[in-house]
Design an enzyme around this catalytic site. Structure first.
Site, PDB file in Angstrom:
ATOM      1  N   ALA A 136      -7.334   1.226 -14.986  1.00  0.00           N
ATOM      2  CA  ALA A 136      -8.469   0.295 -15.032  1.00  0.00           C
ATOM      3  C   ALA A 136      -8.719  -0.268 -16.431  1.00  0.00           C
ATOM      4  O   ALA A 136      -9.328  -1.336 -16.566  1.00  0.00           O
ATOM      5  CB  ALA A 136      -9.721   0.989 -14.513  1.00  0.00           C
ATOM      6  N   GLU A 154       4.082  -3.777 -19.360  1.00  0.00           N
ATOM      7  CA  GLU A 154       2.892  -3.374 -18.578  1.00  0.00           C
ATOM      8  C   GLU A 154       3.321  -3.147 -17.123  1.00  0.00           C
ATOM      9  O   GLU A 154       3.969  -4.011 -16.539  1.00  0.00           O
ATOM     10  CB  GLU A 154       1.858  -4.499 -18.669  1.00  0.00           C
ATOM     11  N   TYR A 213      -1.406   3.420  -3.608  1.00  0.00           N
ATOM     12  CA  TYR A 213      -0.607   4.099  -4.631  1.00  0.00           C
ATOM     13  C   TYR A 213       0.454   5.050  -4.088  1.00  0.00           C
ATOM     14  O   TYR A 213       1.204   5.627  -4.880  1.00  0.00           O
ATOM     15  CB  TYR A 213      -1.544   4.857  -5.586  1.00  0.00           C
ATOM     16  N   HIS A 218       2.109  -1.847 -13.143  1.00  0.00           N
ATOM     17  CA  HIS A 218       1.109  -1.452 -12.152  1.00  0.00           C
ATOM     18  C   HIS A 218       1.826  -1.050 -10.871  1.00  0.00           C
ATOM     19  O   HIS A 218       2.738  -1.755 -10.426  1.00  0.00           O
ATOM     20  CB  HIS A 218       0.124  -2.596 -11.868  1.00  0.00           C
ATOM     21  N   ASN A 238       1.082   1.934 -18.118  1.00  0.00           N
ATOM     22  CA  ASN A 238       0.188   1.594 -17.011  1.00  0.00           C
ATOM     23  C   ASN A 238      -1.205   2.020 -17.470  1.00  0.00           C
ATOM     24  O   ASN A 238      -1.540   3.203 -17.419  1.00  0.00           O
ATOM     25  CB  ASN A 238       0.583   2.326 -15.730  1.00  0.00           C
ATOM     26  N   ARG A 271      -5.363  -7.797  -4.792  1.00  0.00           N
ATOM     27  CA  ARG A 271      -6.537  -6.936  -4.633  1.00  0.00           C
ATOM     28  C   ARG A 271      -7.787  -7.684  -5.104  1.00  0.00           C
ATOM     29  O   ARG A 271      -7.866  -8.895  -4.966  1.00  0.00           O
ATOM     30  CB  ARG A 271      -6.308  -5.621  -5.396  1.00  0.00           C
ATOM     31  N   PRO A 301      -6.228   6.157 -17.058  1.00  0.00           N
ATOM     32  CA  PRO A 301      -7.161   6.924 -16.234  1.00  0.00           C
ATOM     33  C   PRO A 301      -6.832   6.910 -14.737  1.00  0.00           C
ATOM     34  O   PRO A 301      -6.386   5.896 -14.205  1.00  0.00           O
ATOM     35  CB  PRO A 301      -8.505   6.224 -16.492  1.00  0.00           C
ATOM     36  N   ASN A 302      -7.046   8.044 -14.144  1.00  0.00           N
ATOM     37  CA  ASN A 302      -6.908   8.280 -12.699  1.00  0.00           C
ATOM     38  C   ASN A 302      -5.460   8.319 -12.216  1.00  0.00           C
ATOM     39  O   ASN A 302      -5.212   8.603 -11.044  1.00  0.00           O
ATOM     40  CB  ASN A 302      -7.716   7.256 -11.888  1.00  0.00           C
ATOM     41  N   ARG A 323      -4.761   9.987  -4.336  1.00  0.00           N
ATOM     42  CA  ARG A 323      -5.698   8.899  -4.621  1.00  0.00           C
ATOM     43  C   ARG A 323      -5.306   7.635  -3.857  1.00  0.00           C
ATOM     44  O   ARG A 323      -4.179   7.140  -4.015  1.00  0.00           O
ATOM     45  CB  ARG A 323      -5.609   8.618  -6.126  1.00  0.00           C
TER      46      ARG A 323
END
Ligand code: DQA
Length: 151
Positions: free
Chosen positions: A77, A98, A23, A100, A74, A107, A10-11, A18
């Protein structure tokens, strides 16, 4: 020929506009183009998929059972919440990396928890879009060295 799925959650379709501080200004199309080009050089077939929906991600992963040698994911969330995506990855028995874009450890506290990391071949976090290329290299090294990792 090895086949690898590159999955974004998502996103990540909003990349480029964004939270550019985290990012960057590159888009998901830029990432997919770079990974596809690196895969072509390596003689590997790539399939890309993005969804904002947890169920669609689970269904996509389920349908890849037996047809993919590896996954680069990825989960956005859903990394921090989704037992369903973890279970789908375990069900299909496809080795995965995985990724990111941001350094999730630098963060908020809640981003330090991943439901996938302990089952991943490896985790790459904080290298922007290069992380996907590093993931591809790591995955291919593992697949070529470890025949048990190839489905
Ligand atoms: C992300 C990090 C996640 O915490 C976040 O929810 C994302 C993107 C990353 O690529 O840095 O959507 O996975």
């Amino acid at each position: 020929m090895l086949k690898i799925s590159v999955i974004n959650g998502p996103n990540l379709n909003m990349l480029g506009m964004r939270e550019v501080g985290y990012y960057g200004t590159f888009t998901l199309d830029d990432i997919n183009a770079e990974v596809s080009s690196a895969a072509k050089d390596a003689g590997v077939e790539i399939e890309t998929f993005q969804s904002n929906s947890e169920g669609d991600l689970v269904t996509y992963i389920q349908k890849r059972r037996g047809s993919m040698n590896g996954i680069i994911i990825n989960p956005g969330a859903y990394t921090h919440t989704s037992i369903a995506i973890r279970d789908a990855l375990l069900a299909v028995e496809i080795p995965f990396v995985e990724v990111h874009i941001s350094n999730v450890y630098a963060r908020e506290e809640f981003r330090r928890k991943s439901y996938l990391s302990d089952k991943a071949i490896g985790v790459i976090s904080g290298f922007g879009k290069d992380g996907y290329i590093f993931a591809l290299k790591g995955l291919l090294t593992r697949l070529n060295l470890d025949e048990t990792a190839v489905c």
